[in-house]
Scaffold this active site. Structure first.
Site, mmCIF file in Angstrom:
data_model
loop_
_atom_site.group_PDB
_atom_site.id
_atom_site.type_symbol
_atom_site.label_atom_id
_atom_site.label_comp_id
_atom_site.label_asym_id
_atom_site.label_seq_id
_atom_site.Cartn_x
_atom_site.Cartn_y
_atom_site.Cartn_z
ATOM 1 N N GLU A 174 43.689 46.859 38.232
ATOM 2 C CA GLU A 174 44.303 48.027 38.794
ATOM 3 C C GLU A 174 45.730 48.659 39.495
ATOM 4 O OE1 GLU A 174 42.218 47.326 43.070
ATOM 5 O OE2 GLU A 174 40.377 47.946 42.266
ATOM 6 N N GLU A 372 34.582 45.266 38.965
ATOM 7 C CA GLU A 372 34.023 44.818 41.106
ATOM 8 C C GLU A 372 33.919 45.991 41.111
ATOM 9 O OE1 GLU A 372 37.306 44.390 42.638
ATOM 10 O OE2 GLU A 372 38.789 43.745 41.961
HETATM 11 C C1 FCB Z 1 39.940 45.770 44.976
HETATM 12 C C2 FCB Z 1 40.519 44.596 44.246
HETATM 13 C C3 FCB Z 1 39.584 43.084 44.352
HETATM 14 C C4 FCB Z 1 39.296 42.909 46.096
HETATM 15 C C5 FCB Z 1 38.281 44.368 46.323
HETATM 16 C C6 FCB Z 1 37.976 44.770 47.790
HETATM 17 O O1 FCB Z 1 40.842 46.696 44.656
HETATM 18 O O2 FCB Z 1 41.397 44.021 42.430
HETATM 19 O O3 FCB Z 1 41.483 42.425 44.486
HETATM 20 O O4 FCB Z 1 40.651 42.975 47.360
HETATM 21 O O5 FCB Z 1 39.508 46.010 46.069
#
Ligand code: FCB
Length: 471
Positions: A174, A372
């Site tokens: 990110e 994620e």
């Molecule tokens: C993302 C991050 C991860 C975590 C989630 C909830 O932006 O990459 O580390 O904190 O959010």
């Protein structure tokens, strides 16, 4: 890859060979901030600065995974997980961000990788999940071009030492959040509020990705990609409004295009607000070519969409916010009909479907992994000693259904990693926000798989999700 199908029991099946995993990040779980020669990172500094993290929490102990990694690997194995996405802490490998590798830091990851291999779990390693060596920050961090070069050097050292044991490499996690939260609004380490530094950081992060990708390829590693947070931009109300259409284009460029377009097409997006784009003076001749390295996959993190509607920025109504696109008559909006998590994040599984299909349209043939996806919830251990996180089960179920539909609709989705394996240090929120499918009692370090872990384990073993009620 074949599409999804429904089996005799009505379950929605994923394609054969679909990758199922769980994600974590070094600073969020490891603890042991100065063990075995590790240097300080910007997150060590930030969390130890008064007023930066809720409750004064730090990652000093976190889930103590530096010492308990065997238990965590065994937990994954017990759930039937065959893939683990974790991150490597740069200052464990290079305590000051440059120079020779710290062998003891590499030894820790080698031991983790051996433990994973012993349980038949393939490793997806992220090289940068936000814990920059503090000494590099002291000379400008990502606002300085040299950091991109240092990152490639770190990638080369790490790949040489661990390349034989890692299946998939992710350069950055990110970069948009690093630039926006770390350099523009100061919510994350290093806590800067400096628009000029933020747009420089954007370019140097992307350049660092390109140079690190070249270094990984030279080391002969198998698969290389990058993880982006991708946000669908949705318009409510009058779809024919020019202002809203314009707002949508600009918001999409600001949130997604600034990263996607250089990576996929070797250019910054024309519609992006100028204040977010790196100035031409920072972009050397071959930079965009370096950034546009061939990728083996793209990691996509999905949590929430952005909604726009017509409104008056000078007279904001309930649930309205200033729009980053700054188009007159357009505001960002949090629709009331959608559930929100205790992070205040909207729950909208159809957004996952949308981005997977859309990114596959923009990058035909490129395998995507959801690296994620998950939610925070108010989890607690009930009198039976269980954590019955029904909200998270529903969240995973609906998002996996959206992912399965996206595959049917042409998305080239090859795998899914839930965020997160463990409750952990949620950055500026500290330990208040629990995202794990496994509950962590931070007082005792006891791990308790939640209902969502049981649900997810069932999905992984069946390579299918049960049909949602009503579908
Ligand atoms: C993302 C991050 C991860 C975590 C989630 C909830 O932006 O990459 O580390 O904190 O959010």
């Amino acid at each position: 890859m074949t599409g999804t199908a429904t089996d005799a029991d009505g379950a929605l099946e994923f394609p054969e060979g679909f990758i199922w995993g769980a994600s974590t990040a070094a600073y969020q779980i490891e603890g042991a901030p100065s063990a075995d020669g590790k240097g300080p990172s910007v997150w060590d500094t930030f969390s130890h600065t008064r007023g930066k993290v809720r409750g004064g929490d730090t990652g000093d102990i976190a889930c103590d995974s530096y010492h308990r990694y065997r238990e965590d690997v065994a937990l994954m194995a017990s759930m039937g997980l065959r893939n683990y996405r974790f991150s490597i802490s740069w200052p464990r490998v290079q305590p000051v961000g440059r120079g020779a590798a710290n062998q003891r830091g590499l030894d820790y990851y080698r031991a983790l990788l051996d433990e994973l291999a012993g349980h038949g779990i393939a490793a997806t390693a992220t090289l940068y999940h936000w814990d920059l060596p503090q000494e590099l920050q002291d000379v400008g961090g990502w606002a300085a071009r040299d950091t991109a070069e240092r990152f490639a050097e770190y990638a080369a050292l790490t790949a040489a030492a661990l390349g034989d044991r890692v299946t998939r490499w992710i350069t950055l996690n990110e970069p948009q959040v690093v630039s926006t939260n770390g350099y523009r609004n100061g919510d994350h380490a290093p806590g800067l509020r400096d628009a000029v530094a933020a747009s420089a950081a954007t370019h140097h992060l992307l350049l660092g990705h390109g140079l690190a990708t070249q270094a990984l390829r030279s080391a002969g590693v198998a698969e290389v990609g990058i993880t982006l947070d991708v946000h669908p931009v949705r318009v409510l109300g009058d779809a024919s409004s020019d202002a809203l259409a314009q707002g949508r284009l600009i918001t999409d460029a600001a949130a997604n295009g600034i990263y996607l377009e250089p990576l996929l097409h070797g250019r910054y997006p024309g519609h992006a607000p100028e204040a977010l784009l790196p100035p031409a003076s920072l972009i050397a001749d071959s930079d965009l070519e370096t950034i546009q390295q061939p990728l083996d996959f793209l990691g996509v993190n999905y949590y929430s969409p952005i909604f726009l509607r017509a409104g008056d920025p000078a007279d904001l109504r309930r649930n309205e916010n200033h729009a980053r696109c700054q188009v007159p008559g357009v505001v960002e909006y949090l629709p009331e009909h959608l559930e929100r998590t205790n992070m205040g994040w909207l729950v909208d599984p159809s957004g996952l479907h949308e981005i997977l299909v859309e990114v596959s349209r923009q990058a035909p043939g490129l395998p995507l992994y959801v690296t994620e996806n998950g939610r925070a919830a108010e989890d607690y251990v009930n009198p039976d000693g269980e954590v019955d996180d029904v909200e998270r089960v529903r969240y995973l179920h609906t998002h996996l259904e959206a992912a399965a539909r996206a595959i049917k609709d042409g998305a080239n989705l090859a795998g899914y990693f839930v965020w997160s394996l463990l409750d952990n240090f949620e950055w500026g929120w500290g330990y208040q926000k629990r995202f794990g499918i496994v509950f962590v009692d931070f007082g005792t370090q006891r791990r308790i798989p939640k209902s969502s872990a049981h649900f997810y384990s069932g999905v992984v073993r069946a390579n299918a999700i049960p049909l949602l009620p009503g579908s």
